[in-house]
Design an enzyme around this catalytic site. Structure first.
Site, PDB file in Angstrom:
ATOM      1  NE  ARG A  14      -2.763   1.188   3.536  1.00  0.00           N
ATOM      2  CZ  ARG A  14      -3.720   1.378   4.463  1.00  0.00           C
ATOM      3  NH1 ARG A  14      -4.967   1.637   4.092  1.00  0.00           N
ATOM      4  NH2 ARG A  14      -3.443   1.282   5.741  1.00  0.00           N
TER       5      ARG A  14
ATOM      6  CG  ASP B  66      -4.516   2.548  11.500  1.00  0.00           C
ATOM      7  OD1 ASP B  66      -5.520   3.203  11.860  1.00  0.00           O
ATOM      8  OD2 ASP B  66      -4.546   1.757  10.543  1.00  0.00           O
TER       9      ASP B  66
END
EC number: 2.3.3.9
Length: 540
Positions: free
Chosen positions: A161, A442
């Site tokens: 990613r 996160d």
């Protein structure tokens, strides 16, 4: 060095010479010159769209692409080798230990994350590229503190990613302009590894984050075509899974798949970022006020509709519909609390597989066994494309349904404050994902916390005690929470905690919340890397 390309950092190290080669830099410069103007235009279009939403324009499916949604005959590419069965995918940052442990976890794939799970110091971004290259070549074994880390004979399939279109890489400029973080991450990974991945029977596989419009998917597709031509690789070798994690993208799932159809490997429910986007995009709408984030579950109206539409869309076009992340992580030393947490994971994965998902995400290797057992029991084949979900009828109003059973509580305010302070401080210290109160936090969960605090203040919401949530209220909570966070997360620095506390106080006073915490705080990382302020964009 490539003409017109400059690296603005004083933190040079050995890995740079291995990754930032002359050929790689020339490729980055070519990507930038070919695509950055389009990227900037699409980012400007986001601002125009947001202004329309703020003025009351409705969210709806694009009328100009109705023919794409109505046409039943088009399908996406067949799954590439290693992507036929994706029942459990583990995600995490790109540090060397994490890469080995994730690839050895037993999950089918590993999403190596340069975005929400990483703090983009220049060293981390370049070292991450080294680690992925070494993993692909099976040369990543190393020793740390007397412990050996070795790659298993059959590791998980690698998916990468890159950062989203909105993020710059300020340490690298081309023609006096910062390069896109997306193009930097993708470009280096593709240039160094694409041919080797194909030789080993796989291919360059990607997860694409944070898109808000199908034209942003078209840009990625154009990048893929250019990159494959640049190195002489057959077109359609790349495969990309798109995270549907913004509210506008939920209304354009089929269009996004259509733009990437020859490079597509499906869609993913990026649930936490989706909640963040839902609040941010509807920031002017009092009807979009949400309760404590723990109460915004996958069963609430707008989340359930989003999931059902995603599964239906993917299976209609014959690609994978991947479920979201369970934030729970194993709790050591408390068997009862651990059992409660793991039961939440079981319930979440059972809901996903029975809804028709073809796979799910985990954040910790020890969760693999739980997720795998549930998907093995309920998903007999390698996917569930046959589960067409023709019963699903999702209208625009369903994707906006905010009927949620829950309250805004004083504890919810405190929890959000603590999350932003802890995560933001850790991020400034180079750590992009942290365990906090037995959950893996996160950037996405910190962003929910940030914009919820803004939303509650902006609209004058009341907590469960009847107190109006004001800037003064939240400011006092920030002052009280900071010392507690400092004790709970020992690795963070006082300086970083002060920066984030001030940032959060500024955020709740703004007319509108800024777009991304990571964009706002990036200048601090760039400055620490020795980048002069003249090369940095200001987002505040």
């Amino acid at each position: 060095m490539a003409t017109g390309l400059e690296i603005h950092t004083k933190t040079a190290h050995n890995a740079q010479a291995e990754i930032l080669t002359e050929g790689a830099l020339q490729f980055l410069a070519a990507l930038h010159r070919t695509f950055d103007a389009t990227r900037q235009g699409l980012l400007a279009a986001r601002e125009v769209a947001q202004a329309r939403f703020d003025a009351g324009a409705p969210f709806d499916f694009p009328p100009e692409t109705a023919h794409i949604r109505a046409e039943p005959s088009w399908h996406c590419a067949l799954p590439s080798p290693g992507l036929e069965d994706r029942r459990v995918e583990i995600t995490g940052p790109t540090d060397r230990k994490m890469v080995i442990n994730a690839l050895n976890s037993g999950a089918k794939t590993f999403m190596a994350d340069f975005e929400d799970a990483s703090s983009p110091t220049f060293k981390a971004m370049v070292d991450g590229q080294v680690n992925l290259r070494d993993a692909i070549c099976r040369q990543i074994d190393f020793e740390s503190n007397g412990k050996q880390y070795k790659l298993s004979p059959k590791p998980a399939v690698l998916i990468v990613r890159p950062r989203g279109w909105h993020l710059d890489e300020p340490r690298v400029t081309v023609d006096k302009t910062p390069i896109s973080g997306s193009l930097f991450d993708f470009g280096l990974f593709f240039y160094h590894n694409a041919d080797e991945l194909v030789k080993r029977g796989f291919g360059p596989y990607l997860y694409l984050p944070k898109m808000e419009h199908y034209l942003e998917a078209r840009l990625w597709n154009d990048v893929f075509l250019f990159a494959q031509s640049y190195i002489g690789m057959p077109h359609n070798t790349i495969r990309a899974t798109v995270l549907i994690e913004t509210l506008p993208a939920a209304f354009q799932m089929e269009e996004i798949l259509f733009e990437l159809r020859n490079h597509s490997s499906g869609l993913n429910c990026g649930r936490w970022d989706y909640i963040f986007s839902f609040i941010k995009k509807r920031r002017a709408d009092r009807n979009a006020i949400l309760p404590d984030r723990k109460d915004v579950t996958m069963e609430v109206g707008f989340m359930s509709a989003y999931v059902r539409l995603l599964i239906q869309t993917c299976h209609k076009r014959k690609v994978a519909a991947i479920g979201g992340m369970s934030a729970q992580i194993p709790i050591k030393g408390d068997e009862k609390a651990n059992e409660v947490a793991m039961n939440k994971v079981r319930a979440d994965k059972l809901r996903e597989v029975t809804n028709g998902h073809d796979g799910t995400w985990i954040a910790h290797p020890l969760i693999n066994k739980i997720a795998r057992e549930i998907f093995d029991q309920y998903m007999m084949g390698s996917n569930q494309y046959h589960v067409r979900r023709e019963d699903v009828r999702v209208a625009a109003s369903d994707l906006l349904d905010t009927k949620v059973s829950g309250r805004i509580t004083s504890e919810g305010v405190r929890s959000n404050v603590a999350t932003v302070l802890a995560y933001g401080s850790a991020w400034l210290g180079g750590n992009g994902c942290i365990p906090l109160n037995h959950l893996m936090e996160d950037a996405a969960t910190a962003e929910i916390a940030r914009v919820q605090l803004w939303q509650w203040v902006h609209h004058g919401a009341r907590d469960d005690t009847g107190a109006t949530i004001t800037t003064e209220y939240v400011g006092k909570v920030i002052d009280a929470a900071a010392p507690e966070v400092r004790k709970a997360v020992s690795a963070i620095r006082d300086e970083h905690l002060r920066i984030v506390a001030k940032y959060l106080k500024d955020q709740i006073r703004r007319q509108w919340p800024s777009e991304f915490l990571t964009s706002d705080l990036m200048p601090y990382l760039a400055a620490a890397d020795g980048v002069p302020a003249s090369w940095q964009r200001s987002y505040l």
